[in-house]
Enzyme design. Sequence first.
Site, PDB file in Angstrom:
ATOM      1  N   GLY A  88      11.339  10.321  15.825  1.00 11.28           N
ATOM      2  CA  GLY A  88      12.716   9.861  15.874  1.00 11.28           C
ATOM      3  C   GLY A  88      13.236   9.597  14.475  1.00 11.28           C
ATOM      4  N   ARG A  89      14.246   8.750  14.388  1.00 10.35           N
ATOM      5  CA  ARG A  89      14.844   8.439  13.091  1.00 10.35           C
ATOM      6  C   ARG A  89      14.090   7.333  12.355  1.00 10.35           C
ATOM      7  NH1 ARG A  89      20.142  10.191  12.686  1.00 10.35           N
ATOM      8  NH2 ARG A  89      19.887   9.640  10.508  1.00 10.35           N
ATOM      9  N   GLU A  92      12.012   7.586   8.897  1.00  8.09           N
ATOM     10  CA  GLU A  92      12.721   7.738   7.623  1.00  8.09           C
ATOM     11  C   GLU A  92      12.692   6.459   6.807  1.00  8.09           C
ATOM     12  OE1 GLU A  92      16.784   8.760   8.313  1.00  8.09           O
ATOM     13  OE2 GLU A  92      16.302  10.604   9.400  1.00  8.09           O
ATOM     14  N   CYS A 118       6.275  14.547  16.002  1.00 10.51           N
ATOM     15  CA  CYS A 118       7.657  14.705  15.610  1.00 10.51           C
ATOM     16  C   CYS A 118       7.837  14.269  14.138  1.00 10.51           C
ATOM     17  CB  CYS A 118       8.565  13.952  16.567  1.00 10.51           C
ATOM     18  SG  CYS A 118      10.305  14.394  16.436  1.00 10.51           S
ATOM     19  N   HIS A 119       8.679  13.278  13.881  1.00  5.15           N
ATOM     20  CA  HIS A 119       8.905  12.788  12.523  1.00  5.15           C
ATOM     21  C   HIS A 119       7.917  11.690  12.113  1.00  5.15           C
ATOM     22  CE1 HIS A 119      12.673  14.921  13.203  1.00  5.15           C
ATOM     23  NE2 HIS A 119      12.921  14.840  11.908  1.00  5.15           N
ATOM     24  N   TYR A 138       7.280  17.810  13.710  1.00  4.89           N
ATOM     25  CA  TYR A 138       8.538  18.502  13.967  1.00  4.89           C
ATOM     26  C   TYR A 138       8.728  19.525  12.847  1.00  4.89           C
ATOM     27  CZ  TYR A 138      13.351  19.355  15.254  1.00  4.89           C
ATOM     28  OH  TYR A 138      14.509  19.957  15.662  1.00  4.89           O
TER      29      TYR A 138
END
Length: 196
Positions: A88-89, A92, A118-119, A138
């Site tokens: 997800g975000r 980051e 994913c991330h 990802y």
Amino acid sequence: MGKKILMLVGDFVEDYETMVPFQALQAVGHEVDAVCPEKEAGETVKTAIHDFRGDQTYLEERGHDFEVTATFDDVDPAAYDALVVPGGRAPEYLRTYEAVLDIVRHFFEEDKPVASLCHGPQILAAAGVLDDYEMTAYPAVRAEVEAAGCAWTDEVTVDGNLVTAQAWPDHPEWLAEFFDLLGTEVTDREVATADD
């Protein structure tokens, strides 16, 4: 006997990549603590749902409020048997917390099982633990993880203590491989219906 598992989450963590493993691990008898920097047990993070509809990247929509189950500042990684790092975000900015990176390093230094997708591998890359691993993430994260020293694959991959996947559609295989790393044996159960 169930294992004690730590999950790193934050605002706009991917919904399915958090809720599904959190509940699946509990369903087979493991204890899971979900933690977020600057959050205490009982507080929530917002999730994001990433959907794949044929565009050049995923579509992002608001998900649920997900309750963290332990206070981040109280976490001792030595008390946990394994780590889950969803995507997800959130990765980051979670990778900017030195305490998050120290937690990740502990699991690699102690060769404990780590599952990420994913991330999520953005955090692993920032922690400097991917050198010589073979893994996936990802596809948009490929350059980051390769720069961190790993070899890229495009499928669910197990290398030593690490199991990785590209996104939530990989859950069945990714979770099965993580269960294997944990030594979790899931046996077939007969399903009975009222007609039987």
